[in-house]
Design a protein around this motif. Structure first.
Motif, short mmCIF file in Angstrom:
data_model
loop_
_atom_site.label_atom_id
_atom_site.label_comp_id
_atom_site.label_asym_id
_atom_site.label_seq_id
_atom_site.Cartn_x
_atom_site.Cartn_y
_atom_site.Cartn_z
N GLU A 348 0.82 -1.22 0.00
CA GLU A 348 0.00 0.00 0.00
C GLU A 348 0.85 1.26 0.00
N ASN A 352 1.91 5.21 -6.10
CA ASN A 352 0.72 4.70 -6.79
C ASN A 352 0.83 4.71 -8.32
N LYS A 356 -1.06 -2.59 -8.19
CA LYS A 356 -0.49 -3.33 -7.07
C LYS A 356 -1.19 -4.68 -6.93
N ASN A 385 -5.77 -1.00 0.21
CA ASN A 385 -5.75 -0.17 -0.99
C ASN A 385 -4.80 -0.78 -2.02
#
Length: 458
Positions: A348, A352, A356, A385
Protein backbone atom coordinates in the motif's frame (compact mmCIF):
# COMPACT_ATOMS: atom_id res chain seq x y z
CA UNK A 1 36.56 -20.64 12.76
CA UNK A 2 37.59 -22.95 15.58
CA UNK A 3 41.20 -24.12 15.26
CA UNK A 4 42.29 -26.59 17.91
CA UNK A 5 44.33 -29.74 18.33
CA UNK A 6 42.35 -32.90 19.00
CA UNK A 7 43.68 -33.14 22.55
CA UNK A 8 42.00 -29.79 23.24
CA UNK A 9 38.81 -30.77 21.38
CA UNK A 10 38.60 -33.89 23.55
CA UNK A 11 38.75 -31.76 26.71
CA UNK A 12 35.90 -29.56 25.48
CA UNK A 13 33.41 -32.47 25.18
CA UNK A 14 32.19 -34.40 28.24
CA UNK A 15 33.17 -38.09 28.21
CA UNK A 16 35.00 -37.85 24.89
CA UNK A 17 37.86 -40.27 24.09
CA UNK A 18 40.34 -39.42 21.36
CA UNK A 19 42.24 -42.09 19.42
CA UNK A 20 44.92 -41.44 16.81
CA UNK A 21 47.28 -38.61 15.92
CA UNK A 22 46.95 -35.25 17.68
CA UNK A 23 46.15 -33.33 14.50
CA UNK A 24 44.90 -29.76 14.38
CA UNK A 25 41.44 -29.15 12.96
CA UNK A 26 40.32 -26.03 11.13
CA UNK A 27 36.55 -25.64 11.34
CA UNK A 28 33.80 -28.24 11.50
CA UNK A 29 31.16 -29.64 9.15
CA UNK A 30 28.15 -31.87 9.66
CA UNK A 31 27.69 -32.47 5.92
CA UNK A 32 30.22 -34.66 4.11
CA UNK A 33 29.50 -32.72 0.89
CA UNK A 34 30.59 -29.39 2.38
CA UNK A 35 33.70 -30.64 4.16
CA UNK A 36 36.85 -28.74 3.22
CA UNK A 37 40.48 -29.55 3.88
CA UNK A 38 41.27 -29.53 7.60
CA UNK A 39 37.70 -29.89 8.90
CA UNK A 40 36.54 -31.95 11.82
CA UNK A 41 33.60 -34.00 10.54
CA UNK A 42 30.68 -34.33 12.95
CA UNK A 43 28.21 -36.98 11.75
CA UNK A 44 24.67 -36.29 12.98
CA UNK A 45 21.93 -38.92 13.14
CA UNK A 46 18.72 -37.39 11.79
CA UNK A 47 15.21 -38.68 11.10
CA UNK A 48 16.08 -39.62 7.51
CA UNK A 49 19.84 -40.11 7.42
CA UNK A 50 22.85 -41.10 9.49
CA UNK A 51 25.94 -38.95 8.99
CA UNK A 52 28.17 -41.85 10.00
CA UNK A 53 27.29 -43.53 6.70
CA UNK A 54 29.05 -40.74 4.79
CA UNK A 55 32.42 -40.79 6.53
CA UNK A 56 34.28 -41.90 3.38
CA UNK A 57 32.98 -38.91 1.44
CA UNK A 58 34.00 -36.60 4.30
CA UNK A 59 37.52 -38.02 4.28
CA UNK A 60 37.78 -37.70 0.49
CA UNK A 61 36.78 -34.03 0.76
CA UNK A 62 39.47 -33.28 3.33
CA UNK A 63 38.27 -34.16 6.83
CA UNK A 64 41.34 -34.71 9.02
CA UNK A 65 39.42 -36.08 12.02
CA UNK A 66 35.91 -37.08 13.02
CA UNK A 67 33.63 -37.41 16.00
CA UNK A 68 31.98 -40.82 16.27
CA UNK A 69 29.02 -42.05 18.30
CA UNK A 70 30.29 -44.92 20.41
CA UNK A 71 27.56 -47.36 19.43
CA UNK A 72 27.94 -46.84 15.68
CA UNK A 73 29.77 -49.62 13.79
CA UNK A 74 32.81 -49.36 11.50
CA UNK A 75 34.63 -46.29 12.81
CA UNK A 76 37.27 -45.07 10.35
CA UNK A 77 40.80 -46.42 10.71
CA UNK A 78 42.66 -43.89 8.55
CA UNK A 79 41.91 -40.62 10.39
CA UNK A 80 41.94 -39.73 14.12
CA UNK A 81 38.60 -40.26 15.86
CA UNK A 82 36.98 -38.81 18.97
CA UNK A 83 34.37 -41.19 20.38
CA UNK A 84 31.39 -39.57 22.13
CA UNK A 85 28.07 -40.66 23.60
CA UNK A 86 26.04 -38.50 21.19
CA UNK A 87 27.44 -36.47 18.30
CA UNK A 88 24.72 -33.79 18.43
CA UNK A 89 25.26 -33.18 22.13
CA UNK A 90 29.00 -33.19 21.49
CA UNK A 91 28.57 -30.52 18.79
CA UNK A 92 26.60 -28.37 21.23
CA UNK A 93 29.11 -28.84 24.05
CA UNK A 94 32.01 -28.04 21.75
CA UNK A 95 30.27 -24.84 20.61
CA UNK A 96 29.44 -23.76 24.17
CA UNK A 97 33.02 -24.33 25.28
CA UNK A 98 34.41 -22.43 22.30
CA UNK A 99 32.04 -19.52 22.91
CA UNK A 100 33.31 -19.30 26.50
CA UNK A 101 36.85 -18.96 25.17
CA UNK A 102 35.92 -15.94 23.01
CA UNK A 103 36.11 -13.56 25.94
CA UNK A 104 36.95 -10.45 23.92
CA UNK A 105 33.79 -10.66 21.79
CA UNK A 106 30.42 -9.05 22.44
CA UNK A 107 27.50 -11.37 21.68
CA UNK A 108 24.07 -10.07 20.62
CA UNK A 109 21.19 -12.55 20.55
CA UNK A 110 18.08 -11.88 18.46
CA UNK A 111 14.70 -13.59 18.55
CA UNK A 112 11.12 -12.76 17.56
CA UNK A 113 8.21 -14.12 15.56
CA UNK A 114 8.99 -11.79 12.64
CA UNK A 115 11.91 -9.65 11.55
CA UNK A 116 14.78 -11.34 13.35
CA UNK A 117 16.69 -12.27 10.18
CA UNK A 118 16.30 -8.82 8.63
CA UNK A 119 17.32 -7.19 11.92
CA UNK A 120 20.32 -9.50 12.12
CA UNK A 121 21.39 -8.41 8.63
CA UNK A 122 20.93 -4.70 9.38
CA UNK A 123 22.70 -4.89 12.73
CA UNK A 124 25.60 -6.83 11.23
CA UNK A 125 26.12 -4.13 8.61
CA UNK A 126 25.97 -1.29 11.14
CA UNK A 127 28.39 -2.96 13.57
CA UNK A 128 30.74 -3.81 10.70
CA UNK A 129 31.45 -0.10 10.23
CA UNK A 130 33.55 -0.19 13.41
CA UNK A 131 34.11 -3.80 14.45
CA UNK A 132 35.04 -7.20 13.05
CA UNK A 133 31.52 -8.60 13.04
CA UNK A 134 30.04 -12.01 12.19
CA UNK A 135 26.42 -13.09 12.06
CA UNK A 136 24.33 -16.24 11.95
CA UNK A 137 24.88 -18.23 8.79
CA UNK A 138 21.72 -17.98 6.66
CA UNK A 139 18.86 -19.17 8.86
CA UNK A 140 20.99 -21.39 11.11
CA UNK A 141 19.03 -20.43 14.23
CA UNK A 142 18.16 -23.75 15.90
CA UNK A 143 19.85 -26.37 18.12
CA UNK A 144 22.15 -27.36 15.25
CA UNK A 145 22.53 -24.05 13.42
CA UNK A 146 23.48 -21.96 16.45
CA UNK A 147 26.40 -24.22 17.49
CA UNK A 148 27.62 -24.31 13.88
CA UNK A 149 27.50 -20.52 13.79
CA UNK A 150 29.47 -20.26 17.04
CA UNK A 151 32.13 -22.67 15.75
CA UNK A 152 32.43 -20.64 12.53
CA UNK A 153 33.50 -17.51 14.45
CA UNK A 154 37.13 -16.42 14.19
CA UNK A 155 38.96 -16.00 17.47
CA UNK A 156 39.51 -12.30 16.87
CA UNK A 157 35.82 -11.58 16.23
CA UNK A 158 34.65 -8.48 18.09
CA UNK A 159 30.88 -8.64 17.56
CA UNK A 160 28.78 -11.78 17.05
CA UNK A 161 25.13 -11.38 16.02
CA UNK A 162 23.33 -14.64 16.72
CA UNK A 163 19.75 -15.38 15.63
CA UNK A 164 17.68 -17.76 17.78
CA UNK A 165 14.52 -19.53 16.64
CA UNK A 166 12.12 -21.88 18.39
CA UNK A 167 9.22 -24.30 18.02
CA UNK A 168 8.72 -25.23 21.68
CA UNK A 169 9.22 -23.89 25.17
CA UNK A 170 12.80 -24.07 26.54
CA UNK A 171 14.43 -24.10 23.08
CA UNK A 172 15.53 -20.47 23.26
CA UNK A 173 16.55 -20.95 26.89
CA UNK A 174 18.88 -23.75 25.73
CA UNK A 175 20.33 -21.60 22.94
CA UNK A 176 20.71 -18.55 25.18
CA UNK A 177 22.63 -20.61 27.73
CA UNK A 178 24.97 -21.63 24.91
CA UNK A 179 25.40 -18.12 23.43
CA UNK A 180 25.45 -16.16 26.72
CA UNK A 181 24.50 -12.87 25.05
CA UNK A 182 25.70 -9.52 26.33
CA UNK A 183 22.69 -7.92 24.62
CA UNK A 184 19.40 -9.68 23.86
CA UNK A 185 16.77 -8.46 21.39
CA UNK A 186 13.11 -9.47 21.11
CA UNK A 187 11.59 -8.07 17.95
CA UNK A 188 7.95 -9.05 18.55
CA UNK A 189 5.59 -11.96 19.16
CA UNK A 190 3.08 -13.27 16.64
CA UNK A 191 1.04 -16.22 15.49
CA UNK A 192 3.95 -18.23 14.10
CA UNK A 193 4.17 -21.61 15.89
CA UNK A 194 0.67 -21.48 17.35
CA UNK A 195 0.37 -25.12 16.30
CA UNK A 196 3.03 -26.19 18.78
CA UNK A 197 2.81 -23.34 21.32
CA UNK A 198 -0.97 -23.10 21.66
CA UNK A 199 -1.31 -19.46 22.75
CA UNK A 200 0.35 -16.09 22.21
CA UNK A 201 1.07 -16.00 25.94
CA UNK A 202 3.15 -19.16 25.56
CA UNK A 203 4.96 -17.65 22.58
CA UNK A 204 5.77 -14.52 24.61
CA UNK A 205 7.10 -16.68 27.41
CA UNK A 206 9.24 -18.65 24.95
CA UNK A 207 10.73 -15.54 23.35
CA UNK A 208 11.60 -14.11 26.75
CA UNK A 209 13.69 -17.20 27.45
CA UNK A 210 16.46 -15.32 25.64
CA UNK A 211 17.26 -13.63 28.98
CA UNK A 212 18.17 -17.06 30.45
CA UNK A 213 21.80 -16.77 29.39
CA UNK A 214 21.97 -12.96 29.41
CA UNK A 215 25.02 -11.65 31.27
CA UNK A 216 24.33 -10.18 34.71
CA UNK A 217 24.97 -6.66 33.42
CA UNK A 218 23.36 -7.43 30.06
CA UNK A 219 20.62 -5.41 28.37
CA UNK A 220 17.33 -6.55 26.82
CA UNK A 221 16.16 -4.52 23.81
CA UNK A 222 12.44 -5.12 23.33
CA UNK A 223 9.57 -3.99 21.11
CA UNK A 224 7.57 -1.69 23.37
CA UNK A 225 4.54 -1.61 21.06
CA UNK A 226 3.59 -5.15 22.05
CA UNK A 227 1.65 -5.06 25.33
CA UNK A 228 1.69 -8.84 25.79
CA UNK A 229 5.43 -8.94 25.28
CA UNK A 230 6.01 -6.05 27.69
CA UNK A 231 3.89 -7.80 30.30
CA UNK A 232 6.14 -10.84 30.03
CA UNK A 233 9.43 -8.92 30.04
CA UNK A 234 8.41 -7.16 33.26
CA UNK A 235 8.86 -10.49 35.00
CA UNK A 236 12.60 -10.15 34.39
CA UNK A 237 14.87 -7.82 36.34
CA UNK A 238 17.47 -7.10 33.65
CA UNK A 239 17.97 -3.62 32.22
CA UNK A 240 15.53 -3.04 29.34
CA UNK A 241 15.39 -0.61 26.43
CA UNK A 242 12.27 -0.25 24.28
CA UNK A 243 11.70 0.73 20.65
CA UNK A 244 8.67 1.03 18.39
CA UNK A 245 6.07 3.42 17.04
CA UNK A 246 4.49 4.52 20.33
CA UNK A 247 5.88 7.65 21.94
CA UNK A 248 6.01 5.76 25.23
CA UNK A 249 9.07 3.91 23.91
CA UNK A 250 12.57 5.12 24.73
CA UNK A 251 13.21 5.25 20.97
CA UNK A 252 10.32 5.71 18.57
CA UNK A 253 9.56 6.48 14.93
CA UNK A 254 8.73 10.13 14.24
CA UNK A 255 8.31 10.04 10.45
CA UNK A 256 8.40 7.53 7.60
CA UNK A 257 8.48 7.81 3.81
CA UNK A 258 8.35 4.88 1.39
CA UNK A 259 9.91 5.16 -2.05
CA UNK A 260 9.66 2.60 -4.81
CA UNK A 261 12.76 0.74 -3.63
CA UNK A 262 13.99 2.61 -0.56
CA UNK A 263 12.72 4.10 2.69
CA UNK A 264 13.48 7.12 4.81
CA UNK A 265 12.61 7.72 8.46
CA UNK A 266 13.36 9.88 11.45
CA UNK A 267 13.61 8.80 15.07
CA UNK A 268 12.96 10.49 18.39
CA UNK A 269 16.62 10.77 19.41
CA UNK A 270 17.89 12.57 16.30
CA UNK A 271 17.15 15.37 13.87
CA UNK A 272 18.66 13.37 11.00
CA UNK A 273 16.92 11.51 8.21
CA UNK A 274 17.95 7.86 7.94
CA UNK A 275 17.78 6.07 4.59
CA UNK A 276 17.98 2.42 3.45
CA UNK A 277 17.49 0.58 0.18
CA UNK A 278 14.69 -1.49 1.72
CA UNK A 279 10.91 -1.35 1.62
CA UNK A 280 8.36 -1.56 4.42
CA UNK A 281 7.54 0.40 7.55
CA UNK A 282 8.38 -2.71 9.57
CA UNK A 283 11.99 -2.39 8.37
CA UNK A 284 12.15 1.10 9.86
CA UNK A 285 11.01 -0.40 13.18
CA UNK A 286 13.72 -3.05 12.86
CA UNK A 287 16.20 -0.22 12.36
CA UNK A 288 15.12 1.36 15.64
CA UNK A 289 16.06 -1.85 17.45
CA UNK A 290 19.42 -1.79 15.70
CA UNK A 291 19.93 1.83 16.74
CA UNK A 292 19.32 0.98 20.39
CA UNK A 293 22.08 -1.64 20.22
CA UNK A 294 24.39 0.70 18.30
CA UNK A 295 23.97 3.36 20.99
CA UNK A 296 24.80 0.82 23.70
CA UNK A 297 28.01 0.02 21.85
CA UNK A 298 28.88 3.73 21.39
CA UNK A 299 28.60 3.89 17.62
CA UNK A 300 28.16 7.34 16.18
CA UNK A 301 25.21 8.51 14.11
CA UNK A 302 27.57 8.62 11.12
CA UNK A 303 28.42 4.93 11.68
CA UNK A 304 24.73 4.07 11.78
CA UNK A 305 24.01 6.03 8.61
CA UNK A 306 26.89 4.32 6.80
CA UNK A 307 25.75 0.88 7.89
CA UNK A 308 22.16 1.53 6.80
CA UNK A 309 23.31 2.57 3.33
CA UNK A 310 25.16 -0.73 2.86
CA UNK A 311 22.47 -3.18 4.06
CA UNK A 312 21.73 -6.26 1.99
CA UNK A 313 19.07 -8.63 3.31
CA UNK A 314 19.06 -12.42 3.23
CA UNK A 315 17.18 -13.63 0.11
CA UNK A 316 13.39 -14.11 -0.02
CA UNK A 317 12.77 -11.30 2.45
CA UNK A 318 11.28 -8.29 0.64
CA UNK A 319 13.74 -8.93 -2.17
CA UNK A 320 13.03 -6.39 -4.93
CA UNK A 321 13.79 -6.98 -8.61
CA UNK A 322 12.76 -4.96 -11.66
CA UNK A 323 11.96 -6.14 -15.15
CA UNK A 324 11.23 -3.06 -17.21
CA UNK A 325 8.04 -1.54 -15.82
CA UNK A 326 7.34 -4.58 -13.62
CA UNK A 327 8.56 -4.84 -10.03
CA UNK A 328 8.67 -8.24 -8.29
CA UNK A 329 8.89 -8.34 -4.50
CA UNK A 330 9.89 -11.79 -3.23
CA UNK A 331 8.82 -12.28 0.41
CA UNK A 332 8.34 -16.03 0.29
CA UNK A 333 10.50 -17.27 3.15
CA UNK A 334 7.95 -17.00 5.94
CA UNK A 335 4.29 -16.14 6.39
CA UNK A 336 1.93 -15.58 9.30
CA UNK A 337 -0.88 -13.08 9.95
CA UNK A 338 1.44 -10.40 11.30
CA UNK A 339 3.94 -10.64 8.44
CA UNK A 340 1.14 -10.65 5.85
CA UNK A 341 -0.23 -7.43 7.34
CA UNK A 342 3.26 -5.95 7.12
CA UNK A 343 3.51 -7.06 3.48
CA UNK A 344 0.14 -5.51 2.61
CA UNK A 345 1.10 -2.27 4.37
CA UNK A 346 4.34 -2.26 2.38
CA UNK A 347 2.49 -2.74 -0.91
CA UNK A 348 0.00 0.00 0.00
CA UNK A 349 2.79 2.43 0.90
CA UNK A 350 4.55 2.16 -2.45
CA UNK A 351 4.01 5.04 -4.92
CA UNK A 352 0.72 4.70 -6.79
CA UNK A 353 2.17 4.85 -10.30
CA UNK A 354 1.65 1.13 -10.94
CA UNK A 355 -1.02 -1.50 -10.38
CA UNK A 356 -0.49 -3.33 -7.07
CA UNK A 357 -0.95 -7.11 -7.04
CA UNK A 358 -0.65 -9.38 -3.99
CA UNK A 359 0.04 -13.09 -4.52
CA UNK A 360 -0.55 -15.25 -1.46
CA UNK A 361 0.17 -18.84 -0.43
CA UNK A 362 -0.70 -20.64 2.80
CA UNK A 363 0.42 -19.63 6.27
CA UNK A 364 1.60 -22.72 8.17
CA UNK A 365 2.04 -23.80 11.81
CA UNK A 366 -1.17 -22.09 12.95
CA UNK A 367 -2.76 -25.19 14.48
CA UNK A 368 -6.50 -25.34 15.11
CA UNK A 369 -6.84 -21.64 14.30
CA UNK A 370 -5.46 -22.01 10.76
CA UNK A 371 -8.76 -21.71 8.86
CA UNK A 372 -10.07 -18.91 11.09
CA UNK A 373 -6.82 -16.93 10.74
CA UNK A 374 -6.84 -17.32 6.96
CA UNK A 375 -10.38 -15.97 6.90
CA UNK A 376 -9.44 -13.09 9.19
CA UNK A 377 -6.50 -12.11 7.02
CA UNK A 378 -8.88 -12.13 4.07
CA UNK A 379 -11.02 -9.53 5.84
CA UNK A 380 -7.91 -7.44 6.42
CA UNK A 381 -6.77 -7.68 2.79
CA UNK A 382 -10.29 -6.85 1.55
CA UNK A 383 -9.96 -3.40 3.08
CA UNK A 384 -6.50 -2.76 1.66
CA UNK A 385 -5.75 -0.17 -0.99
CA UNK A 386 -4.43 -2.61 -3.59
CA UNK A 387 -5.74 -3.67 -6.99
CA UNK A 388 -5.74 -7.47 -7.08
CA UNK A 389 -5.18 -10.56 -4.95
CA UNK A 390 -4.20 -13.96 -6.35
CA UNK A 391 -4.14 -17.03 -4.14
CA UNK A 392 -2.98 -20.64 -4.15
CA UNK A 393 -3.07 -23.31 -1.44
CA UNK A 394 -5.72 -25.20 0.51
CA UNK A 395 -5.83 -22.67 3.35
CA UNK A 396 -5.50 -19.62 1.13
CA UNK A 397 -8.77 -20.70 -0.49
CA UNK A 398 -10.51 -19.43 2.67
CA UNK A 399 -8.67 -16.11 2.39
CA UNK A 400 -9.71 -15.57 -1.23
CA UNK A 401 -13.31 -16.60 -0.48
CA UNK A 402 -13.40 -14.14 2.40
CA UNK A 403 -12.24 -11.35 0.09
CA UNK A 404 -14.71 -12.27 -2.67
CA UNK A 405 -17.64 -12.07 -0.26
CA UNK A 406 -17.15 -8.30 0.15
CA UNK A 407 -18.47 -5.93 -2.50
CA UNK A 408 -15.76 -3.29 -2.14
CA UNK A 409 -12.80 -5.64 -2.09
CA UNK A 410 -9.96 -5.76 -4.63
CA UNK A 411 -10.40 -8.36 -7.37
CA UNK A 412 -9.49 -11.78 -5.96
CA UNK A 413 -8.89 -15.06 -7.79
CA UNK A 414 -7.94 -18.52 -6.56
CA UNK A 415 -5.82 -21.03 -8.47
CA UNK A 416 -5.72 -24.78 -8.00
CA UNK A 417 -2.83 -25.17 -10.42
CA UNK A 418 0.47 -23.38 -9.97
CA UNK A 419 1.06 -23.13 -13.72
CA UNK A 420 -2.20 -21.24 -14.22
CA UNK A 421 -1.20 -18.84 -11.45
CA UNK A 422 2.12 -18.20 -13.19
CA UNK A 423 0.45 -17.70 -16.58
CA UNK A 424 -1.99 -15.18 -15.09
CA UNK A 425 0.86 -13.23 -13.50
CA UNK A 426 2.74 -13.15 -16.82
CA UNK A 427 -0.35 -11.74 -18.58
CA UNK A 428 -0.80 -9.10 -15.86
CA UNK A 429 2.91 -8.21 -16.15
CA UNK A 430 2.33 -6.94 -19.71
CA UNK A 431 1.24 -3.70 -18.04
CA UNK A 432 3.23 -1.72 -15.44
CA UNK A 433 2.66 -3.30 -12.02
CA UNK A 434 4.19 -4.21 -8.68
CA UNK A 435 3.70 -7.85 -7.68
CA UNK A 436 4.40 -8.91 -4.08
CA UNK A 437 4.50 -12.67 -3.44
CA UNK A 438 4.06 -13.92 0.12
CA UNK A 439 3.88 -17.49 1.45
CA UNK A 440 5.41 -19.87 3.95
CA UNK A 441 8.58 -21.54 2.74
CA UNK A 442 6.96 -25.01 2.61
CA UNK A 443 4.71 -23.75 -0.21
CA UNK A 444 7.88 -23.38 -2.34
CA UNK A 445 6.71 -20.07 -3.77
CA UNK A 446 10.36 -19.32 -4.45
CA UNK A 447 9.96 -21.62 -7.46
CA UNK A 448 6.98 -19.58 -8.59
CA UNK A 449 9.08 -16.43 -8.32
CA UNK A 450 11.91 -18.08 -10.24
CA UNK A 451 9.55 -19.18 -13.03
CA UNK A 452 8.04 -15.69 -13.31
CA UNK A 453 11.44 -13.99 -13.41
CA UNK A 454 12.68 -16.36 -16.12
CA UNK A 455 9.62 -15.57 -18.26
CA UNK A 456 9.99 -11.83 -17.70
CA UNK A 457 13.64 -11.89 -18.74
CA UNK A 458 12.83 -13.35 -22.17
Amino acid sequence: MITRQLRKIESMIAGAKWIGENVQIHGVSIDSRTVVQGNLYIPIIGPNSNGHDYINGAIQNGAVATLWKKDQPNPPQDIPTIFVEDTLIALQQLAASYRNQLKQATFIGITGSNGKTSTKDILHQVLSTRFKTKKTIGNYNNHIGVPLTLLSLDEDVEMAVIEMGMDHLLEIAFLSDMVKPDIAMIMNIGSAHLETMGTLENIAQAKCEIVTGLKKDGVLVVNGDDDLLLKETKRHSCKQLTFGEKSSNQLYLTSFHQGESSLQFTASNSNSMFALSLIGRHQAINCLAVMQVAHLLHLSEADIQTGFRQVQLTTQRNEVKRFGSVTIINDTYKSNPESIKAAIQTLESLPNRKRKIFVMGDMVDLGEQAVALHKQIGTYIAEANIDMVLGSGDLTFHTITSIQERDTSPQADFFLEEEKLIETIIVLAKEPCTILLKASRSLQFDKVVEAIEKRLMK
